[in-house]
Design an enzyme around this catalytic site. Structure first.
Site, PDB file in Angstrom:
ATOM      1  N   SER A 260       8.971 -40.121 -84.561  1.00 38.76           N
ATOM      2  CA  SER A 260       7.936 -41.131 -84.310  1.00 38.76           C
ATOM      3  C   SER A 260       6.994 -41.213 -85.501  1.00 38.76           C
ATOM      4  O   SER A 260       7.018 -40.370 -86.389  1.00 38.76           O
ATOM      5  CB  SER A 260       7.149 -40.768 -83.055  1.00 38.76           C
ATOM      6  N   LYS A 261       6.143 -42.222 -85.458  1.00 41.51           N
ATOM      7  CA  LYS A 261       5.178 -42.397 -86.542  1.00 41.51           C
ATOM      8  C   LYS A 261       4.265 -41.178 -86.641  1.00 41.51           C
ATOM      9  O   LYS A 261       3.857 -40.783 -87.719  1.00 41.51           O
ATOM     10  CB  LYS A 261       4.373 -43.673 -86.300  1.00 41.51           C
ATOM     11  N   ARG A 262       3.976 -40.599 -85.476  1.00 44.19           N
ATOM     12  CA  ARG A 262       3.097 -39.420 -85.468  1.00 44.19           C
ATOM     13  C   ARG A 262       3.683 -38.260 -86.290  1.00 44.19           C
ATOM     14  O   ARG A 262       2.951 -37.512 -86.920  1.00 44.19           O
ATOM     15  CB  ARG A 262       2.804 -38.960 -84.038  1.00 44.19           C
TER      16      ARG A 262
END
Ligand code: GLU
Length: 507
Positions: A260-262
């Site tokens: 994910s972007k996280r």
């Protein structure tokens, strides 16, 4: 044999994720290997999730990567339009067809009614077991249905899934996947409110009309495949149904769960190919291109995330990847997004570039920097040659090279403490004299003269060289010292020594 035709069918809901780029690349490799067509289709039927700029972003990604589409909204083609929002009228007739055949029905349940139902019935699903209790054309008299539509009441069209049927999805990567139709719900295919079909209907109709032969997409779409197979069946298109291939997920670098972007934010790597500015919040998300990642490296790195050529070869040109690609060699299990490996690829590809090319790229990126590198291109080319083995991203170049152009004005505290000895000022003053006497200031000659001087004086080699480097660079990094002196020249070398002696003596 039928000509191979594949499509990349993103929804323009934001910046294209790196996983989407991988999907497109595999479609490209597959199509080119079969000498087929690679098509871009924009699936923008979800007006709620439409994000302005997302389509342009997608097109720019592929032009940066050098993967060109044979057909698409930006290049046209025989099956145009390639933007689903422009194909509204086409879908309507297919919705009609399903309604007429009794394979779909009209439903009037409002969002509030559906919500109430969900609270009332645990795990509520709109399907054969519940549709009889809902407000739809199966439960209402025909006249009532017509009257509601005539009075402008909004409705949706739902597919009518027959319970207890076996649905088989043949997947080129996963093999045969069998599902009982009772687990499926009567998905919405069309909404009167915006007169647009949903993803499922538009996707199937277009794959059929555009004569797509293979649907290669991310694993997250596998749960939709039984519904898609059912739709092909309902339309009577099973003979020309494309073959499915669902690619493995991209996983977090640690391997536990979906990338994910996280993860990118947490570990410091982009998850988008290009930088993206959110049109609403203005928030900037970093991109590989802006970081100074080379498109060749990106393609090579992504090509091996879920596929292998069957040998240990890691450095693959796009040509190589096309020649070697096969869906059989794609893995079923998720591929860890090893961004460190991605950095390794970029480093490798940077080494393969000529110094001239890298210098050019550097200038294109850093138009606002110190004008010196621009005005002295020959010097820049030499400098690039000296530091390129130390860089991972093009953006590291200036950090490694700026001291060739700008004399240090401050000196790294720790290095000073460690490297600047009480005898340094006196020794470096003497060194200035030696350097001034040298005519041939080439690295080789200067090194020889300086070494002779150090030996004859029985000075400590390390102490002199470290203080010398500190004076030239401002810290302890940099390539071979005499390569630096040759490039910056005698006058500048002497000036830097004088300045260091002056500034560091005061301490
Ligand atoms: N529009 C879907 C997406 O956003 C396409 C999935 C497919 O390839 O069928 O990925």
């Amino acid at each position: 044999m039928k000509r191979t035709r594949v499509r990349f069918a993103p929804s323009p809901t934001g910046p294209l994720h790196i996983g989407g780029v991988r999907t497109a690349l595999y479609n490209y490799l597959f199509a080119k290997k079969q000498e087929g067509d690679f098509i871009l289709r924009i699936e923008d039927t979800d007006s709620q999730r439409f994000v302005p700029g997302a389509e342009d972003y997608i097109i720019e990604v592929f032009s940066w990567l050098g993967l060109s589409f044979d057909e698409g909204p930006h290049v046209g083609g025989k099956y145009a339009p390639y933007r689903q929002s422009e194909r509204k009228e086409i879908y309507k007739q297919y919705v009609e067809q399903l309604l007429k055949a009794g394979k779909a029905y009209i439903a009037f349940d409002t969002p509030a009614q559906l919500e109430a139902k969900r609270t009332e019935v645990a795990n509520f699903q709109y399907d054969a077991s519940t549709r009889e209790t809902m407000t739809n054309s199966l439960t209402l008299p025909e006249a009532d249905v017509q009257q509601r539509i005539a009075s402008g009441e909004q409705y949706v069209v739902r597919i009518k899934i027959e319970p207890n049927q076996t649905i088989v999805v043949n997947d080129l990567i996963r093999g045969q996947v069998t599902v009982n139709s009772s687990v499926l719900d009567d998905k919405v295919l069309y909404k009167s409110a915006d007169e647009l079909p949903t993803y499922h209907l538009a996707n199937i109709v277009d794959d059929h009309l555009m004569e797509i032969t293979h649907v290669i997409r991310g694993e997250e779409w596998l749960p939709s495949a039984p519904l898609h197979v059912t739709l092909y069946n309902y339309f009577g298109w099973t003979d020309t149904m494309p073959q499915f291939a669902h690619l493995p997920l991209l996983l977090k670098p640690e391997g536990n769960g979906k990338l994910s972007k996280r993860d990118g934010d947490r570990l410091g790597f982009p998850v988008f190919p290009l930088q993206w500015a959110d049109p609403v919040t203005g928030e900037i998300s970093s991109g590989y291109r802006e970081k100074g990642y080379l498109p060749e490296a990106m393609l090579n790195f992504l090509s091996l995330l879920g596929w292998n050529p069957g040998n240990d070869q890691e450095i693959l040109s796009l040509e190589d990847a096309i020649n070697l690609f096969s869906l059989e060699k794609c893995s079923k299990s998720g591929a860890k997004f090893d961004y460190k490996k991605g950095e390794w690829f970029n480093h490798q590809y940077i080494q393969q570039k000529s110094n001239e090319e890298l210098a050019e790229m550097f200038l294109n990126r850093h138009c606002g920097l110190d004008p010196q590198p621009r005005n002295d291109k020959d010097k820049l080319v030499k400098v690039v040659g000296l530091v390129k083995d130390r860089i991972t991203y093009l953006s590291d170049l200036w950090e490694q090279a700026s001291f060739f152009f700008i004399a240090p004005t401050t000196y790294d505290e720790k290095t000073v403490q460690k490297r600047w000895k009480p005898e340094s000022p006196e020794q470096l003053t003497e060194l200035i004299g030696i350097l001034q006497g040298i005519d041939d200031f080439s690295a080789q000659n200067t090194e020889q003269v300086v070494m002779q001087w150090i030996t004859s004086k029985e000075y400590h080699l390390g102490n002199i060289m470290n203080a010398f480097r500190l004076a030239l660079v401002g810290e302890s990094k940099g390539p071979h010292l005499f390569d630096i002196t040759e490039i910056i020249g005698k006058e500048e070398t002497v000036a830097r020594l004088e300045r260091a002696i002056k500034i560091l003596n005061i301490k």
